[in-house]
Design a protein around this motif. Structure first.
Motif, mmCIF file in Angstrom:
data_model
loop_
_atom_site.group_PDB
_atom_site.id
_atom_site.type_symbol
_atom_site.label_atom_id
_atom_site.label_comp_id
_atom_site.label_asym_id
_atom_site.label_seq_id
_atom_site.Cartn_x
_atom_site.Cartn_y
_atom_site.Cartn_z
ATOM 1 N N ALA A 159 44.237 34.980 44.273
ATOM 2 C CA ALA A 159 43.390 35.521 43.358
ATOM 3 C C ALA A 159 43.300 33.833 42.267
ATOM 4 O O ALA A 159 44.588 33.706 41.909
ATOM 5 C CB ALA A 159 43.654 36.690 43.196
ATOM 6 N N PHE A 160 42.696 33.606 41.851
ATOM 7 C CA PHE A 160 42.577 32.407 40.603
ATOM 8 C C PHE A 160 41.815 33.154 39.451
ATOM 9 O O PHE A 160 40.837 33.664 39.321
ATOM 10 C CB PHE A 160 42.418 31.376 41.674
ATOM 11 C CG PHE A 160 41.075 31.722 42.093
ATOM 12 C CD1 PHE A 160 40.378 31.774 42.844
ATOM 13 C CD2 PHE A 160 40.070 31.115 40.518
ATOM 14 C CE1 PHE A 160 39.196 31.432 43.376
ATOM 15 C CE2 PHE A 160 38.372 30.631 40.966
ATOM 16 C CZ PHE A 160 37.855 31.292 41.926
ATOM 17 N N PHE A 161 42.620 32.643 37.798
ATOM 18 C CA PHE A 161 41.599 32.598 37.232
ATOM 19 C C PHE A 161 41.693 31.394 35.931
ATOM 20 O O PHE A 161 42.943 30.828 36.469
ATOM 21 C CB PHE A 161 41.942 34.337 36.491
ATOM 22 C CG PHE A 161 43.296 34.221 36.268
ATOM 23 C CD1 PHE A 161 43.469 33.360 34.755
ATOM 24 C CD2 PHE A 161 44.141 35.060 36.411
ATOM 25 C CE1 PHE A 161 44.750 33.935 34.268
ATOM 26 C CE2 PHE A 161 45.146 35.331 36.587
ATOM 27 C CZ PHE A 161 45.585 34.618 35.366
ATOM 28 N N LEU A 162 40.666 31.484 35.231
ATOM 29 C CA LEU A 162 41.089 30.471 34.126
ATOM 30 C C LEU A 162 40.230 30.389 33.402
ATOM 31 O O LEU A 162 38.863 31.695 33.255
ATOM 32 C CB LEU A 162 40.120 29.345 34.660
ATOM 33 C CG LEU A 162 40.472 27.818 33.865
ATOM 34 C CD1 LEU A 162 40.546 26.643 33.966
ATOM 35 C CD2 LEU A 162 39.267 27.888 33.278
ATOM 36 N N GLY A 163 40.642 30.524 31.870
ATOM 37 C CA GLY A 163 40.014 30.456 30.916
ATOM 38 C C GLY A 163 40.363 30.689 29.601
ATOM 39 O O GLY A 163 40.851 29.390 29.238
ATOM 40 N N ALA A 219 46.381 44.103 36.903
ATOM 41 C CA ALA A 219 44.992 44.249 36.946
ATOM 42 C C ALA A 219 43.948 43.242 38.677
ATOM 43 O O ALA A 219 44.156 44.634 39.818
ATOM 44 C CB ALA A 219 43.377 44.000 36.774
ATOM 45 N N ALA A 220 44.352 42.522 39.327
ATOM 46 C CA ALA A 220 44.233 42.044 40.495
ATOM 47 C C ALA A 220 44.759 42.990 41.787
ATOM 48 O O ALA A 220 44.587 42.967 42.409
ATOM 49 C CB ALA A 220 44.096 40.849 40.711
ATOM 50 N N LEU A 221 46.828 43.208 41.583
ATOM 51 C CA LEU A 221 47.193 43.777 42.663
ATOM 52 C C LEU A 221 46.852 45.153 42.709
ATOM 53 O O LEU A 221 47.067 45.313 43.662
ATOM 54 C CB LEU A 221 48.879 43.413 41.669
ATOM 55 C CG LEU A 221 49.503 42.276 41.575
ATOM 56 C CD1 LEU A 221 50.671 42.562 41.532
ATOM 57 C CD2 LEU A 221 49.320 41.207 43.227
ATOM 58 N N HIS A 222 46.222 45.890 42.038
ATOM 59 C CA HIS A 222 45.279 47.437 42.170
ATOM 60 C C HIS A 222 44.387 46.933 42.577
ATOM 61 O O HIS A 222 44.564 47.544 43.347
ATOM 62 C CB HIS A 222 46.016 47.701 40.291
ATOM 63 C CG HIS A 222 45.271 49.161 40.605
ATOM 64 N ND1 HIS A 222 45.892 50.240 40.829
ATOM 65 C CD2 HIS A 222 44.326 49.505 39.839
ATOM 66 C CE1 HIS A 222 44.666 51.453 40.740
ATOM 67 N NE2 HIS A 222 44.116 51.049 40.446
ATOM 68 N N ASP A 223 43.340 46.361 42.260
ATOM 69 C CA ASP A 223 41.944 45.545 42.779
ATOM 70 C C ASP A 223 41.535 44.191 42.814
ATOM 71 O O ASP A 223 41.274 43.958 40.866
ATOM 72 C CB ASP A 223 41.077 46.739 42.053
ATOM 73 C CG ASP A 223 39.935 46.608 42.611
ATOM 74 O OD1 ASP A 223 39.682 46.168 43.055
ATOM 75 O OD2 ASP A 223 38.556 47.633 42.113
ATOM 76 N N PRO A 224 41.531 43.471 43.656
ATOM 77 C CA PRO A 224 41.398 42.278 43.487
ATOM 78 C C PRO A 224 39.681 41.870 43.019
ATOM 79 O O PRO A 224 39.567 40.570 43.207
ATOM 80 C CB PRO A 224 41.938 41.730 44.656
ATOM 81 C CG PRO A 224 41.838 43.024 45.898
ATOM 82 C CD PRO A 224 42.109 43.903 45.486
ATOM 83 N N ASP A 225 39.291 42.524 43.009
ATOM 84 C CA ASP A 225 37.203 42.922 43.340
ATOM 85 C C ASP A 225 37.339 41.823 41.634
ATOM 86 O O ASP A 225 37.994 42.854 40.563
ATOM 87 C CB ASP A 225 37.012 44.479 42.959
ATOM 88 C CG ASP A 225 35.508 43.678 42.837
ATOM 89 O OD1 ASP A 225 34.383 43.557 43.242
ATOM 90 O OD2 ASP A 225 34.750 44.150 41.411
ATOM 91 N N PRO A 226 36.843 41.333 41.670
ATOM 92 C CA PRO A 226 36.682 40.034 40.357
ATOM 93 C C PRO A 226 36.096 40.872 39.191
ATOM 94 O O PRO A 226 36.469 40.848 37.455
ATOM 95 C CB PRO A 226 35.512 38.852 40.860
ATOM 96 C CG PRO A 226 36.111 38.715 42.613
ATOM 97 C CD PRO A 226 35.873 40.278 42.438
ATOM 98 N N VAL A 227 34.895 41.730 38.996
ATOM 99 C CA VAL A 227 34.701 41.973 38.535
ATOM 100 C C VAL A 227 35.801 43.193 37.257
ATOM 101 O O VAL A 227 36.202 43.395 36.375
ATOM 102 C CB VAL A 227 32.686 42.839 38.790
ATOM 103 C CG1 VAL A 227 32.662 44.222 37.173
ATOM 104 C CG2 VAL A 227 31.849 42.025 38.273
ATOM 105 N N VAL A 264 37.113 33.317 33.737
ATOM 106 C CA VAL A 264 36.558 33.269 35.753
ATOM 107 C C VAL A 264 37.597 33.918 36.254
ATOM 108 O O VAL A 264 39.017 33.110 36.211
ATOM 109 C CB VAL A 264 36.148 31.735 35.755
ATOM 110 C CG1 VAL A 264 35.481 31.824 37.237
ATOM 111 C CG2 VAL A 264 35.152 30.730 34.687
ATOM 112 N N PHE A 265 37.127 34.881 36.650
ATOM 113 C CA PHE A 265 38.353 35.148 37.589
ATOM 114 C C PHE A 265 37.877 34.783 39.261
ATOM 115 O O PHE A 265 36.772 35.190 39.882
ATOM 116 C CB PHE A 265 38.387 36.988 36.981
ATOM 117 C CG PHE A 265 39.735 37.062 38.405
ATOM 118 C CD1 PHE A 265 41.414 37.300 37.790
ATOM 119 C CD2 PHE A 265 39.263 37.957 39.257
ATOM 120 C CE1 PHE A 265 42.029 38.014 38.237
ATOM 121 C CE2 PHE A 265 40.163 38.875 40.387
ATOM 122 C CZ PHE A 265 41.479 38.400 40.089
ATOM 123 N N GLY A 266 38.872 34.735 40.240
ATOM 124 C CA GLY A 266 37.997 34.935 41.203
ATOM 125 C C GLY A 266 39.319 35.173 42.635
ATOM 126 O O GLY A 266 40.407 35.137 42.303
#
Lengths: 354, 112
Positions: free
Chosen positions: A153-157, A180-188, A213-215
């Motif tokens: 996962a990656f993010f920037l903001g 959150a990403a460890l629990h559910d990596p879906d971006p939304v 942006v989360f991806g």
């Protein structure tokens, strides 16, 4: 008894080497600080003035010496010395406090950004953070981290606002997105969790929110291609550079933390050999350029700049952009974060066993 | 640099605040302080007239959102009038054009 018999040993020496010769030469000498011995053995600080009285033919007849009790003056001098020492100690203490505070700030600042980015199989990553002001904790953030055996996962903001309060939101945001990403990596889903956390934490008259942006990157070891799924809230669109450069539009995504049930925009793309995805914060595009610092650098100029570096690996692109930021000089008055993710042109450099 | 000025006037639909000058990190709390002194009745509309606003940074945007929260807490409504092109562009990027009613000028914002 001679006058010098009253003096301390040091005083006697001084009298012999300086006092008496000067008195002979000048005929008088004034205000010399000496100590005389008291009957009880204590020393009495005094100020001595002496004058030679000459006879009618000019021959010295006698020496008149005036002795001033200098105890008050000495006490005053000691007091001055003491307060100077105290001021010096207070200054040293303030400097130490300042150094400690700067150390603490540096540690906090470091907690806002990853020290290094983890190796991602088949993907080259590069990042840069420009701090507009060294003593104002930053509000931009980025990160790259593994979420399971094959996905990253990656993010920037950009947290709105500046200073310690904004930095606290930055920290909350970074660790919320990671968890959150460890629990559910879906971006939304990750952005929705962050939205909920910010809404709950900051209510009422002091709203705090961020753009993000989360991806998720999914490298396919067979083809060397990397599938990218991302979602954005209130953030300028990512740039995708292949032979040329184009925005990866994420229109209508709302700032994270403003509304209870916001809409986030999604986009997907696939990075092939030589393709790079660039994420940036608006410090870059909102930099003021031109002689009068009245023109904004803008999206178009950024796209053209990136197109001019298309095909270059992420490191080289980020380096070129870092140079661009430096060229903005005082036209760049906001923090700016850059994150580039690309597939090397020569194919994956790391063999991925998965 | 033009300093921030906020002037208040009353209309049939509710208060209108004219924000002129640069609205940024250094002065964004002025709007919040001013809102604290305004009494908004349910159903009324607060209009922020931005025609004279020469600059708005993220702190300015934050203040607009805080104003929206404040107004909604009073069961009133908020609208932005005459948003300068540059700020409108930022509002679109951050998606706020969807949550703030936007009007070309204060007349249009106070007519409904």
């Amino acid at each position: 008894m001679r006058f010098t018999d009253l003096l301390t040993v040091g005083g006697k020496l001084y009298h012999e080497t300086h006092f008496a010769p000067l008195l002979r030469m000048q005929g008088e000498i004034n205000g010399i600080a000496l100590e005389i011995k008291q009957a009880g053995g204590d020393r009495l600080p005094v100020l001595i003035s002496s004058a030679v009285k000459n006879g009618s033919t000019g021959e010295p007849l006698l020496i008149r010496t005036t002795v001033f009790d200098a105890r008050d003056r000495r006490a005053y001098e000691e007091e001055l010395l003491r307060s100077r020492k105290a001021a010096e100690e207070a200054r040293k203490e303030a400097e130490a406090d300042r150094a400690r505070l700067q150390d603490a700030l540096a540690v906090l600042q470091q907690s806002l950004l990853p020290a290094t980015l983890p190796p991602v199989p088949g993907v080259e990553t590069a990042a840069h953070y420009h701090t507009a002001s060294p003593d104002r904790l930053g509000g931009d953030f980025y990160d790259v981290f593994p979420v399971d055996g094959k996905r990253f996962a990656f993010f920037l903001g950009d947290v709105c606002g500046k200073g310690p309060q904004a930095a606290a939101v930055t920290s909350l945001t970074r660790y919320t997105l990671r968890a959150a990403a460890l629990h559910d990596p879906d971006p939304v889903s990750a952005l929705t969790t962050l939205n909920k956390v910010l809404q709950e934490r900051y209510t009422g008259g002091d709203p705090r929110y961020c753009t993000a942006v989360f991806g998720v990157l999914e490298p396919a070891s067979a083809t060397g291609q990397v599938a990218v799924r991302l979602a954005a809230g209130g953030h300028p669109p990512a740039l995708r550079a292949d032979g040329t450069a184009d925005f990866l539009p994420t229109p209508g995504g709302l700032l994270v933390g403003v509304l209870p049930a916001p809409h986030f925009a999604t986009a997907t793309t696939t990075l092939g050999a030589g393709d790079t995805l660039l994420l940036y914060t608006d410090g870059l595009t909102e930099a003021r350029t031109g002689e009068d610092r009245a023109t904004l650098y803008g999206d178009e100029a950024l796209r053209d700049f990136v197109a001019g570096h298309a095909g270059k690996p992420p490191q080289a692109l980020v380096q070129a952009l870092t140079g661009l930021l430096a060229d903005f000089g005082d036209g760049l008055d906001d923090d700016t974060a850059l994150l580039a993710l690309g597939v090397p042109a020569s194919g994956p450099t790391t063999k991925n066993p998965l | 640099m033009s300093p921030l000025r906020i002037t208040t006037r009353d209309t049939a639909t509710g208060p209108v605040l004219e924000i002129t000058g640069e609205f940024d990190y250094t002065n964004a709390t002025e709007l919040r302080d001013l809102l604290g002194t305004l009494t908004l009745r349910p159903g009324r509309r607060l209009v922020l007239d931005l025609a004279g606003m020469t600059f708005c940074d993220s702190s300015g945007i934050t203040a607009l959102i805080a104003a929206r929260n404040h107004v909604h807490a009073a069961q009133a409504d908020i609208a932005l009038a005459a948003v300068p092109a540059n700020t409108l562009r930022i509002l679109r990027i951050v998606g706020l054009d969807q949550i703030f009613p936007l009007y070309p000028d204060t007349d249009a914002a106070t007519r409904s």
